[in-house]
Design a protein around this motif. Structure first.
Motif, PDB file in Angstrom:
ATOM      1  N   GLU A 176       0.826  -1.206   0.000  1.00 31.04           N
ATOM      2  CA  GLU A 176       0.000   0.000   0.000  1.00 31.04           C
ATOM      3  C   GLU A 176       0.861   1.258   0.000  1.00 31.04           C
ATOM      4  OE1 GLU A 176      -4.064  -1.445   2.286  1.00 31.04           O
ATOM      5  OE2 GLU A 176      -2.265  -1.011   3.475  1.00 31.04           O
ATOM      6  N   ALA A 177       2.002   1.206   0.707  1.00 27.81           N
ATOM      7  CA  ALA A 177       2.916   2.351   0.696  1.00 27.81           C
ATOM      8  C   ALA A 177       3.409   2.611  -0.717  1.00 27.81           C
ATOM      9  CB  ALA A 177       4.092   2.098   1.641  1.00 27.81           C
ATOM     10  N   ALA A 178       3.743   1.541  -1.431  1.00 23.71           N
ATOM     11  CA  ALA A 178       4.198   1.690  -2.817  1.00 23.71           C
ATOM     12  C   ALA A 178       3.086   2.262  -3.687  1.00 23.71           C
ATOM     13  CB  ALA A 178       4.661   0.342  -3.364  1.00 23.71           C
ATOM     14  N   GLN A 179       1.839   1.834  -3.447  1.00 18.63           N
ATOM     15  CA  GLN A 179       0.711   2.343  -4.230  1.00 18.63           C
ATOM     16  C   GLN A 179       0.488   3.836  -3.971  1.00 18.63           C
ATOM     17  OE1 GLN A 179      -2.127  -0.449  -2.743  1.00 18.63           O
ATOM     18  NE2 GLN A 179      -1.843  -1.889  -4.438  1.00 18.63           N
ATOM     19  N   LEU A 180       0.646   4.244  -2.727  1.00 14.19           N
ATOM     20  CA  LEU A 180       0.509   5.668  -2.409  1.00 14.19           C
ATOM     21  C   LEU A 180       1.597   6.479  -3.101  1.00 14.19           C
ATOM     22  CD1 LEU A 180      -0.318   5.433   1.413  1.00 14.19           C
ATOM     23  CD2 LEU A 180      -1.840   6.346  -0.355  1.00 14.19           C
ATOM     24  N   LEU A 181       2.812   5.941  -3.125  1.00 13.54           N
ATOM     25  CA  LEU A 181       3.924   6.645  -3.758  1.00 13.54           C
ATOM     26  C   LEU A 181       3.798   6.669  -5.287  1.00 13.54           C
ATOM     27  CD1 LEU A 181       6.843   5.234  -1.591  1.00 13.54           C
ATOM     28  CD2 LEU A 181       6.075   7.605  -1.633  1.00 13.54           C
ATOM     29  N   GLN A 182       3.149   5.661  -5.856  1.00  8.91           N
ATOM     30  CA  GLN A 182       3.047   5.552  -7.309  1.00  8.91           C
ATOM     31  C   GLN A 182       1.842   6.284  -7.888  1.00  8.91           C
ATOM     32  OE1 GLN A 182       2.929   1.305  -7.536  1.00  8.91           O
ATOM     33  NE2 GLN A 182       5.126   1.098  -7.918  1.00  8.91           N
ATOM     34  N   ALA A 183       0.860   6.615  -7.063  1.00  6.73           N
ATOM     35  CA  ALA A 183      -0.360   7.248  -7.566  1.00  6.73           C
ATOM     36  C   ALA A 183      -0.050   8.615  -8.184  1.00  6.73           C
ATOM     37  CB  ALA A 183      -1.372   7.397  -6.435  1.00  6.73           C
ATOM     38  N   PRO A 184      -0.764   9.018  -9.244  1.00  2.06           N
ATOM     39  CA  PRO A 184      -0.474  10.297  -9.903  1.00  2.06           C
ATOM     40  C   PRO A 184      -0.996  11.515  -9.143  1.00  2.06           C
ATOM     41  CG  PRO A 184      -2.303   9.178 -10.997  1.00  2.06           C
ATOM     42  CD  PRO A 184      -1.762   8.211  -9.977  1.00  2.06           C
ATOM     43  N   TRP A 185      -1.954  11.348  -8.241  1.00  6.05           N
ATOM     44  CA  TRP A 185      -2.490  12.426  -7.399  1.00  6.05           C
ATOM     45  C   TRP A 185      -2.887  13.682  -8.190  1.00  6.05           C
ATOM     46  CZ3 TRP A 185      -3.922  10.483  -3.071  1.00  6.05           C
ATOM     47  CH2 TRP A 185      -3.178   9.477  -2.455  1.00  6.05           C
ATOM     48  N   PRO A 186      -3.843  13.560  -9.110  1.00  5.99           N
ATOM     49  CA  PRO A 186      -4.291  14.752  -9.847  1.00  5.99           C
ATOM     50  C   PRO A 186      -4.925  15.801  -8.940  1.00  5.99           C
ATOM     51  CG  PRO A 186      -5.763  12.887 -10.236  1.00  5.99           C
ATOM     52  CD  PRO A 186      -4.565  12.342  -9.532  1.00  5.99           C
ATOM     53  N   GLY A 187      -5.497  15.356  -7.809  1.00  4.95           N
ATOM     54  CA  GLY A 187      -6.103  16.304  -6.867  1.00  4.95           C
ATOM     55  C   GLY A 187      -5.157  16.752  -5.774  1.00  4.95           C
ATOM     56  N   ASN A 188      -3.910  16.248  -5.806  1.00  7.60           N
ATOM     57  CA  ASN A 188      -2.854  16.666  -4.885  1.00  7.60           C
ATOM     58  C   ASN A 188      -3.235  16.479  -3.411  1.00  7.60           C
ATOM     59  OD1 ASN A 188      -0.648  17.654  -6.716  1.00  7.60           O
ATOM     60  ND2 ASN A 188      -2.416  18.745  -7.557  1.00  7.60           N
ATOM     61  N   VAL A 189      -2.839  17.406  -2.545  1.00  9.92           N
ATOM     62  CA  VAL A 189      -3.036  17.225  -1.100  1.00  9.92           C
ATOM     63  C   VAL A 189      -4.514  17.121  -0.765  1.00  9.92           C
ATOM     64  CG1 VAL A 189      -2.653  18.218   1.178  1.00  9.92           C
ATOM     65  CG2 VAL A 189      -0.878  18.410  -0.564  1.00  9.92           C
ATOM     66  N   ARG A 190      -5.343  17.863  -1.483  1.00  7.42           N
ATOM     67  CA  ARG A 190      -6.782  17.796  -1.225  1.00  7.42           C
ATOM     68  C   ARG A 190      -7.304  16.382  -1.447  1.00  7.42           C
ATOM     69  NH1 ARG A 190      -9.137  22.032  -4.646  1.00  7.42           N
ATOM     70  NH2 ARG A 190      -7.991  23.412  -3.251  1.00  7.42           N
ATOM     71  N   GLN A 191      -6.813  15.715  -2.490  1.00  8.97           N
ATOM     72  CA  GLN A 191      -7.203  14.332  -2.767  1.00  8.97           C
ATOM     73  C   GLN A 191      -6.660  13.396  -1.691  1.00  8.97           C
ATOM     74  OE1 GLN A 191      -5.593  12.736  -6.388  1.00  8.97           O
ATOM     75  NE2 GLN A 191      -6.818  10.866  -6.316  1.00  8.97           N
ATOM     76  N   LEU A 192      -5.434  13.634  -1.241  1.00  9.41           N
ATOM     77  CA  LEU A 192      -4.832  12.796  -0.198  1.00  9.41           C
ATOM     78  C   LEU A 192      -5.632  12.897   1.103  1.00  9.41           C
ATOM     79  CD1 LEU A 192      -2.477  10.960   0.668  1.00  9.41           C
ATOM     80  CD2 LEU A 192      -1.217  13.016   1.301  1.00  9.41           C
TER      81      LEU A 192
END
Length: 445
Positions: A336-352
């Motif tokens: 899961e840590a790897a998945q969090l690091l690999q995600a593109p996060w288009p919504g950035n911190v708000r998405q996180l």
């Protein structure tokens, strides 16, 4: 956690004080009683964590004089006045002076409880807003909110400290959800204008006519505020969605900037939130205005460029939400840590933030995975991966740092407990903590 609200009861009649106190205590309120206004004033300061219920007719300082004293100390303190039969004109005058409401004797206890509920709710909101304003005016505190040890975040904090000390206008740009408004608060808080006004206006939230009035005036006599340009004089005016300004309002803003001279009476921080592909703030603004605003410029980095900061932020956010929801924070596996690091996060911190809250709720129910949350944020249910791969070593180190950090936090800095849980000898733990910049003193309760 919400602050417990008190109710101060001020009445020269002991029976009345006791009956009001007992009724409100049965309703769950923390009460304290005073036999005179003079006695109450020794306790009721500007940030009193509650409300006041006071009789109007009292020997010595009467209720009206008492009310005026309280309003002079804290005009947002809710005061409920108790009036005798036929004293409605006096109650109306009390409302004009600043009373929250009034009760006419003999009053209905349920009516008093309802008024107390409304007044304490208003007071809690006032105190929360004051605490937030104090926090946002504290440069040290707000800089702590810019979490992360990645090179881009180190650079961002350095830029904020440098530009905060300058006095020119600033343009902040970056992707949606990266924290541009927080950066604007930080720029104000670390600079020479920290104790002055901080006014924030969203240029996209108002129609052109309403925005022109709010920014430049004229305000009508019944309006309770000054035009933003005047309200922020000597301080900072933040214009969110600056690219939404019409040509007409851009010209007026430029005229105001030119009239101010150097140094500017009011510092303007412009925030650009353009979403159109291939379009920039420079495209949206007239060139002379753009170059005046962009003399100093900060671009807030997207989350996908912040490396293991993603795991640090996720941990902090999930801890906050787990405390709010009264459950344990979810444990993040290596995958899961790897998945969090690999995600593109288009919504950035708000998405996180959204993902962390949903992860906590999932954990409380005992179902779901972080991967499913990441994929549910995208229309196409495909594995969420960035286009840029990372060496396996980086993923392993990021997970290892997160694991030690979480364990140290959970055990409040107890080295022996961390060694036991992670099955690590002390020397190895010390070496890894030094490698990842973790200090035991940061975890001590």
């Amino acid at each position: 956690m919400a602050q417990a609200m008190k109710i101060a009861i001020v009445d020269d009649e002991q029976d009345m004080r006791q009956s009001i106190s007992q009724w409100l205590a049965l309703s769950g309120y923390d009460t304290e009683t005073f036999s005179s206004a003079e006695e109450a004033l020794k306790v009721l300061g500007p940030d009193y964590p509650g409300i006041v219920i006071s009789d109007i007719k009292m020997p010595g300082m009467d209720g009206m004089q008492f009310l005026k004293k309280l309003m002079g100390s804290d005009s947002a303190l809710p005061v409920i006045m108790i009036t005798g039969h036929g004293d409605v004109p006096m109650a109306v005058e009390a409302m004009r002076v600043g009373a929250f409401d009034f009760l006419e004797k003999p009053f209905n206890p349920d009516r008093m409880s309802e008024l107390a509920k409304r007044a304490t709710g208003a007071r809690r909101l006032t105190l929360d807003n004051r605490a937030l304003r104090r926090e946002l005016s504290d440069g040290g505190q707000i800089m702590k909110k810019l979490i992360g040890q990645s090179p881009v975040m180190e650079r961002l904090r350095e830029d904020i400290l440098d530009l905060g000390q300058a006095d020119g206008h600033v343009l902040i740009d970056g992707e949606t959800g990266t924290g541009k408004t927080l950066v604007a608060h930080a720029l104000h808080a670390v600079g020479s204008r920290a104790g002055k006004k901080f006014v924030l206006i969203s240029c996209a939230a108002l129609e052109e006519e309403a925005l022109a009035k709010r920014l430049f005036g004229p305000m009508l006599p019944e309006d309770s505020m000054l035009p933003a340009i005047e309200e922020a004089r000597g301080g900072t005016l933040v214009l969110e969605d600056i690219d939404a300004l019409s040509e007409t309002l851009q010209a007026r803003l430029l005229s105001v900037i030119n009239e101010q001279g150097t140094p500017a009476e009011t510092r303007i921080i412009a925030i650009s939130n353009l979403q159109e592909a291939g379009k920039t703030c420079e495209d949206a603004l007239r060139p002379d205005l753009f170059y005046r605003l962009a003399a100093l410029r900060i671009t807030v980095p997207p989350l996908r460029q912040r490396g293991e900061d993603i795991l640090t932020l996720f941990t902090r956010l999930s801890e906050q939400f787990s405390e709010e929801y009264g459950c344990d924070a979810p444990q993040v596996s290596a995958q899961e840590a790897a998945q969090l690091l690999q995600a593109p996060w288009p919504g950035n911190v708000r998405q996180l933030i959204n993902i962390a809250e949903r992860a906590v709720l999932q954990s409380r129910r005992g179902s779901g995975t972080i991967a499913s949350l990441l994929m549910s944020d995208h229309e196409e249910m495909q594995p969420v991966m960035t286009t840029e791969g990372k060496p396996l070593k980086e993923y392993v180190e990021a997970f290892e740092r997160m694991l030690i950090d979480n364990t140290m936090r959970r055990h409040k800095g107890s080295i022996a407990s961390v060694m036991d849980e992670l099955c690590l000898p002390r020397r190895t733990l010390n070496e890894k903590m030094a490698k990842y910049g973790l200090q035991r003193s940061d975890y001590l309760a």
